[in-house]
Design a protein around this motif. Structure first.
Motif, PDB file in Angstrom:
ATOM      1  N   ILE A 144     -15.514  38.080  -7.652  1.00 51.35           N
ATOM      2  CA  ILE A 144     -15.687  37.145  -8.767  1.00 51.35           C
ATOM      3  C   ILE A 144     -15.542  35.704  -8.287  1.00 51.35           C
ATOM      4  O   ILE A 144     -16.388  34.840  -8.566  1.00 51.35           O
ATOM      5  CB  ILE A 144     -14.682  37.450  -9.896  1.00 51.35           C
ATOM      6  CG1 ILE A 144     -14.997  38.815 -10.523  1.00 51.35           C
ATOM      7  CG2 ILE A 144     -14.700  36.354 -10.953  1.00 51.35           C
ATOM      8  CD1 ILE A 144     -13.949  39.328 -11.476  1.00 51.35           C
ATOM      9  N   LYS A 145     -14.474  35.422  -7.528  1.00 52.51           N
ATOM     10  CA  LYS A 145     -14.265  34.057  -7.036  1.00 52.51           C
ATOM     11  C   LYS A 145     -15.427  33.600  -6.162  1.00 52.51           C
ATOM     12  O   LYS A 145     -15.930  32.479  -6.299  1.00 52.51           O
ATOM     13  CB  LYS A 145     -12.961  33.985  -6.232  1.00 52.51           C
ATOM     14  CG  LYS A 145     -11.707  34.038  -7.069  1.00 52.51           C
ATOM     15  CD  LYS A 145     -10.456  33.937  -6.222  1.00 52.51           C
ATOM     16  CE  LYS A 145     -10.247  32.540  -5.683  1.00 52.51           C
ATOM     17  NZ  LYS A 145      -8.923  32.397  -5.005  1.00 52.51           N
ATOM     18  N   SER A 146     -15.849  34.469  -5.263  1.00 49.49           N
ATOM     19  CA  SER A 146     -16.923  34.100  -4.338  1.00 49.49           C
ATOM     20  C   SER A 146     -18.249  33.911  -5.064  1.00 49.49           C
ATOM     21  O   SER A 146     -19.016  32.999  -4.748  1.00 49.49           O
ATOM     22  CB  SER A 146     -17.069  35.170  -3.251  1.00 49.49           C
ATOM     23  OG  SER A 146     -15.890  35.277  -2.484  1.00 49.49           O
ATOM     24  N   SER A 147     -18.514  34.774  -6.029  1.00 50.10           N
ATOM     25  CA  SER A 147     -19.772  34.669  -6.765  1.00 50.10           C
ATOM     26  C   SER A 147     -19.854  33.359  -7.537  1.00 50.10           C
ATOM     27  O   SER A 147     -20.908  32.713  -7.569  1.00 50.10           O
ATOM     28  CB  SER A 147     -19.919  35.857  -7.734  1.00 50.10           C
ATOM     29  OG  SER A 147     -19.957  37.078  -7.037  1.00 50.10           O
ATOM     30  N   ILE A 148     -18.736  32.955  -8.127  1.00 53.92           N
ATOM     31  CA  ILE A 148     -18.725  31.695  -8.880  1.00 53.92           C
ATOM     32  C   ILE A 148     -18.875  30.509  -7.929  1.00 53.92           C
ATOM     33  O   ILE A 148     -19.721  29.631  -8.127  1.00 53.92           O
ATOM     34  CB  ILE A 148     -17.435  31.565  -9.707  1.00 53.92           C
ATOM     35  CG1 ILE A 148     -17.404  32.628 -10.813  1.00 53.92           C
ATOM     36  CG2 ILE A 148     -17.312  30.161 -10.304  1.00 53.92           C
ATOM     37  CD1 ILE A 148     -16.064  32.755 -11.508  1.00 53.92           C
ATOM     38  N   GLY A 149     -18.061  30.475  -6.891  1.00 47.15           N
ATOM     39  CA  GLY A 149     -18.080  29.336  -5.990  1.00 47.15           C
ATOM     40  C   GLY A 149     -19.357  29.223  -5.179  1.00 47.15           C
ATOM     41  O   GLY A 149     -20.045  28.191  -5.203  1.00 47.15           O
ATOM     42  N   ILE A 150     -19.700  30.287  -4.478  1.00 44.15           N
ATOM     43  CA  ILE A 150     -20.892  30.278  -3.632  1.00 44.15           C
ATOM     44  C   ILE A 150     -22.150  30.202  -4.491  1.00 44.15           C
ATOM     45  O   ILE A 150     -23.091  29.463  -4.190  1.00 44.15           O
ATOM     46  CB  ILE A 150     -20.909  31.509  -2.726  1.00 44.15           C
ATOM     47  CG1 ILE A 150     -19.761  31.414  -1.705  1.00 44.15           C
ATOM     48  CG2 ILE A 150     -22.249  31.658  -2.005  1.00 44.15           C
ATOM     49  CD1 ILE A 150     -19.563  32.658  -0.864  1.00 44.15           C
ATOM     50  N   GLY A 151     -22.153  30.952  -5.588  1.00 45.60           N
ATOM     51  CA  GLY A 151     -23.318  30.947  -6.467  1.00 45.60           C
ATOM     52  C   GLY A 151     -23.618  29.585  -7.049  1.00 45.60           C
ATOM     53  O   GLY A 151     -24.772  29.159  -7.113  1.00 45.60           O
ATOM     54  N   SER A 152     -22.572  28.857  -7.461  1.00 43.92           N
ATOM     55  CA  SER A 152     -22.797  27.534  -8.054  1.00 43.92           C
ATOM     56  C   SER A 152     -23.349  26.556  -7.024  1.00 43.92           C
ATOM     57  O   SER A 152     -24.196  25.722  -7.341  1.00 43.92           O
ATOM     58  CB  SER A 152     -21.502  26.986  -8.661  1.00 43.92           C
ATOM     59  OG  SER A 152     -20.515  26.783  -7.679  1.00 43.92           O
ATOM     60  N   LEU A 153     -22.895  26.662  -5.791  1.00 43.15           N
ATOM     61  CA  LEU A 153     -23.419  25.793  -4.731  1.00 43.15           C
ATOM     62  C   LEU A 153     -24.870  26.126  -4.424  1.00 43.15           C
ATOM     63  O   LEU A 153     -25.720  25.235  -4.305  1.00 43.15           O
ATOM     64  CB  LEU A 153     -22.561  25.924  -3.476  1.00 43.15           C
ATOM     65  CG  LEU A 153     -21.183  25.252  -3.557  1.00 43.15           C
ATOM     66  CD1 LEU A 153     -20.271  25.760  -2.453  1.00 43.15           C
ATOM     67  CD2 LEU A 153     -21.319  23.732  -3.486  1.00 43.15           C
ATOM     68  N   LEU A 154     -25.171  27.406  -4.307  1.00 47.46           N
ATOM     69  CA  LEU A 154     -26.551  27.811  -4.024  1.00 47.46           C
ATOM     70  C   LEU A 154     -27.497  27.378  -5.142  1.00 47.46           C
ATOM     71  O   LEU A 154     -28.632  26.978  -4.885  1.00 47.46           O
ATOM     72  CB  LEU A 154     -26.628  29.320  -3.812  1.00 47.46           C
ATOM     73  CG  LEU A 154     -25.946  29.865  -2.547  1.00 47.46           C
ATOM     74  CD1 LEU A 154     -25.954  31.385  -2.554  1.00 47.46           C
ATOM     75  CD2 LEU A 154     -26.617  29.334  -1.280  1.00 47.46           C
TER      76      LEU A 154
END
Length: 348
Positions: free
Chosen positions: A211-221
């Motif tokens: 969840i943390k990675s999807s939010i952080g990495i996803g928002s940057l991508l």
């Protein structure tokens, strides 16, 4: 629009420029245990890992790289801290990339020796700053841990390499705090053209970390920032690759598998949709087709979603309509629905 960056190569895998965003992972085996390390890397390869990193804490681990490289297919990065000799030994043994911060390995002569070896073999260096490892002087200058102290810590290391006329570099700025990580990457993206390696460090267990990675990495991508990603999970590294690949698929940055759209079900649903979706996922897991399948439970949104997909199911009372390329092709009884849908998928 994706941020334009310099292009580097880790082995034959391109990072930055016009290259696709890659997914990386890191082994959690003892690198000196060659059999276990190779076995884990081969499992990562099966899941689609593009690049793998191994810890190199001592000379024996650096020497193991030669035998590991002979048995794997993807590029290998050596993760090194403090000892420049381990970087040199890893390079001699065929590593494709280094993760090492030049400011932490001693004198300028030591850094120069590493850079010379990297130049000779065209080996990129990743400058990696974690929020928990910023030196005291930087923290004092920028008032603690924040995006400024992270970015300028990284740029301090970058300058050491640039002063040696070396620019085969990528940068990572990782924190466990999602907002801090996002802020740091956004800031560095405005300052430099080097490719960026994205990650939320020490994100946690597969559930929380995903969840943390999807939010952080996803928002940057979504903002066009990022050229390669690593999901840091406390668990099997194979899960990191699965999550990373799925983030890219969800954002439309990777189209290598069937995408399933399914409704959450409600009181209108009169077929066992949850069971159907789970069975379809298992049956088609190994089919490599960039197509969209909509499996919907009722007549409210079902027909519309089904028409928009390559194949679609709109549930009724103990049966469903099967759509193909927007057209109804047949009405199917519930007990035959799984086989009919899979058959149509295989025909596409």
């Amino acid at each position: 629009m994706r941020r334009k960056t310099r292009e580097i190569f880790i082995g034959k895998v391109g990072i930055g420029g016009e290259h696709p965003i890659t997914v990386q992972s890191m082994t959690n085996t003892n690198t000196k245990d060659i059999e276990s390390t190779v076995r884990q890397i081969l499992e990562l390869e099966k899941q689609g890992c593009d690049i793998v990193r191994v810890a190199v804490p001592d000379r024996e681990a650096a020497e193991s790289i030669k035998k590991i490289k002979q048995r794997i297919g993807i590029p290998l990065i050596a993760d090194i801290h403090f000892d420049y000799r381990l970087a040199i030994e890893s390079i001699k043994n065929g590593v494709d990339g280094l993760r090492i911060n030049p400011g932490n390995i001693g004198s300028k002569d030591k850094v120069k020796e590493v850079v010379s070896a990297c130049k000779e073999r065209q080996i990129p260096i990743r400058i990696g700053v974690n929020s928990g490892s910023i030196k005291k002087e930087i923290l004092e200058k920028y008032n603690g841990v924040n995006e400024n102290s992270m970015v300028y810590s990284a740029l301090e290391h970058v300058k050491i390499l640039e002063d040696l006329d070396y620019r085969n570099i990528k940068i990572s700025l990782k924190a466990t705090d999602v907002q801090l990580t996002v802020n740091a990457y956004k800031k560095v993206a405005e300052i430099t053209e080097y490719p960026l390696h994205l990650g939320i460090t020490e994100a946690g267990t597969p559930w929380n970390g995903t969840i943390k990675s999807s939010i952080g990495i996803g928002s940057l991508l979504l903002n066009g920032i990022g050229d390669t990603i690593r999901i840091s999970l406390t668990g099997d590294p194979v899960e990191e690759v699965k999550v990373g690949k799925q983030i890219l698929r969800t954002l439309g940055l990777l189209r290598d598998k069937i995408e399933i759209i399914s409704c959450p079900t409600c009181g209108r649903t009169q077929i066992d949709l949850i069971s159907l979706v789970n069975k379809v996922e298992k049956r088609i897991g190994n089919i490599q087709k960039p197509i969209k399948i909509a499996i919907m439970g009722c007549a409210v949104n079902g027909p519309g979603e089904a028409r928009e997909a390559d194949l679609g199911v709109a549930g009724g009372v103990g049966c469903a309509l099967l759509f193909k390329k927007g057209e109804i092709i047949k009405k199917v009884e519930e007990d035959k629905l799984l086989d009919e849908l899979v058959n149509e998928i295989e025909k596409l």
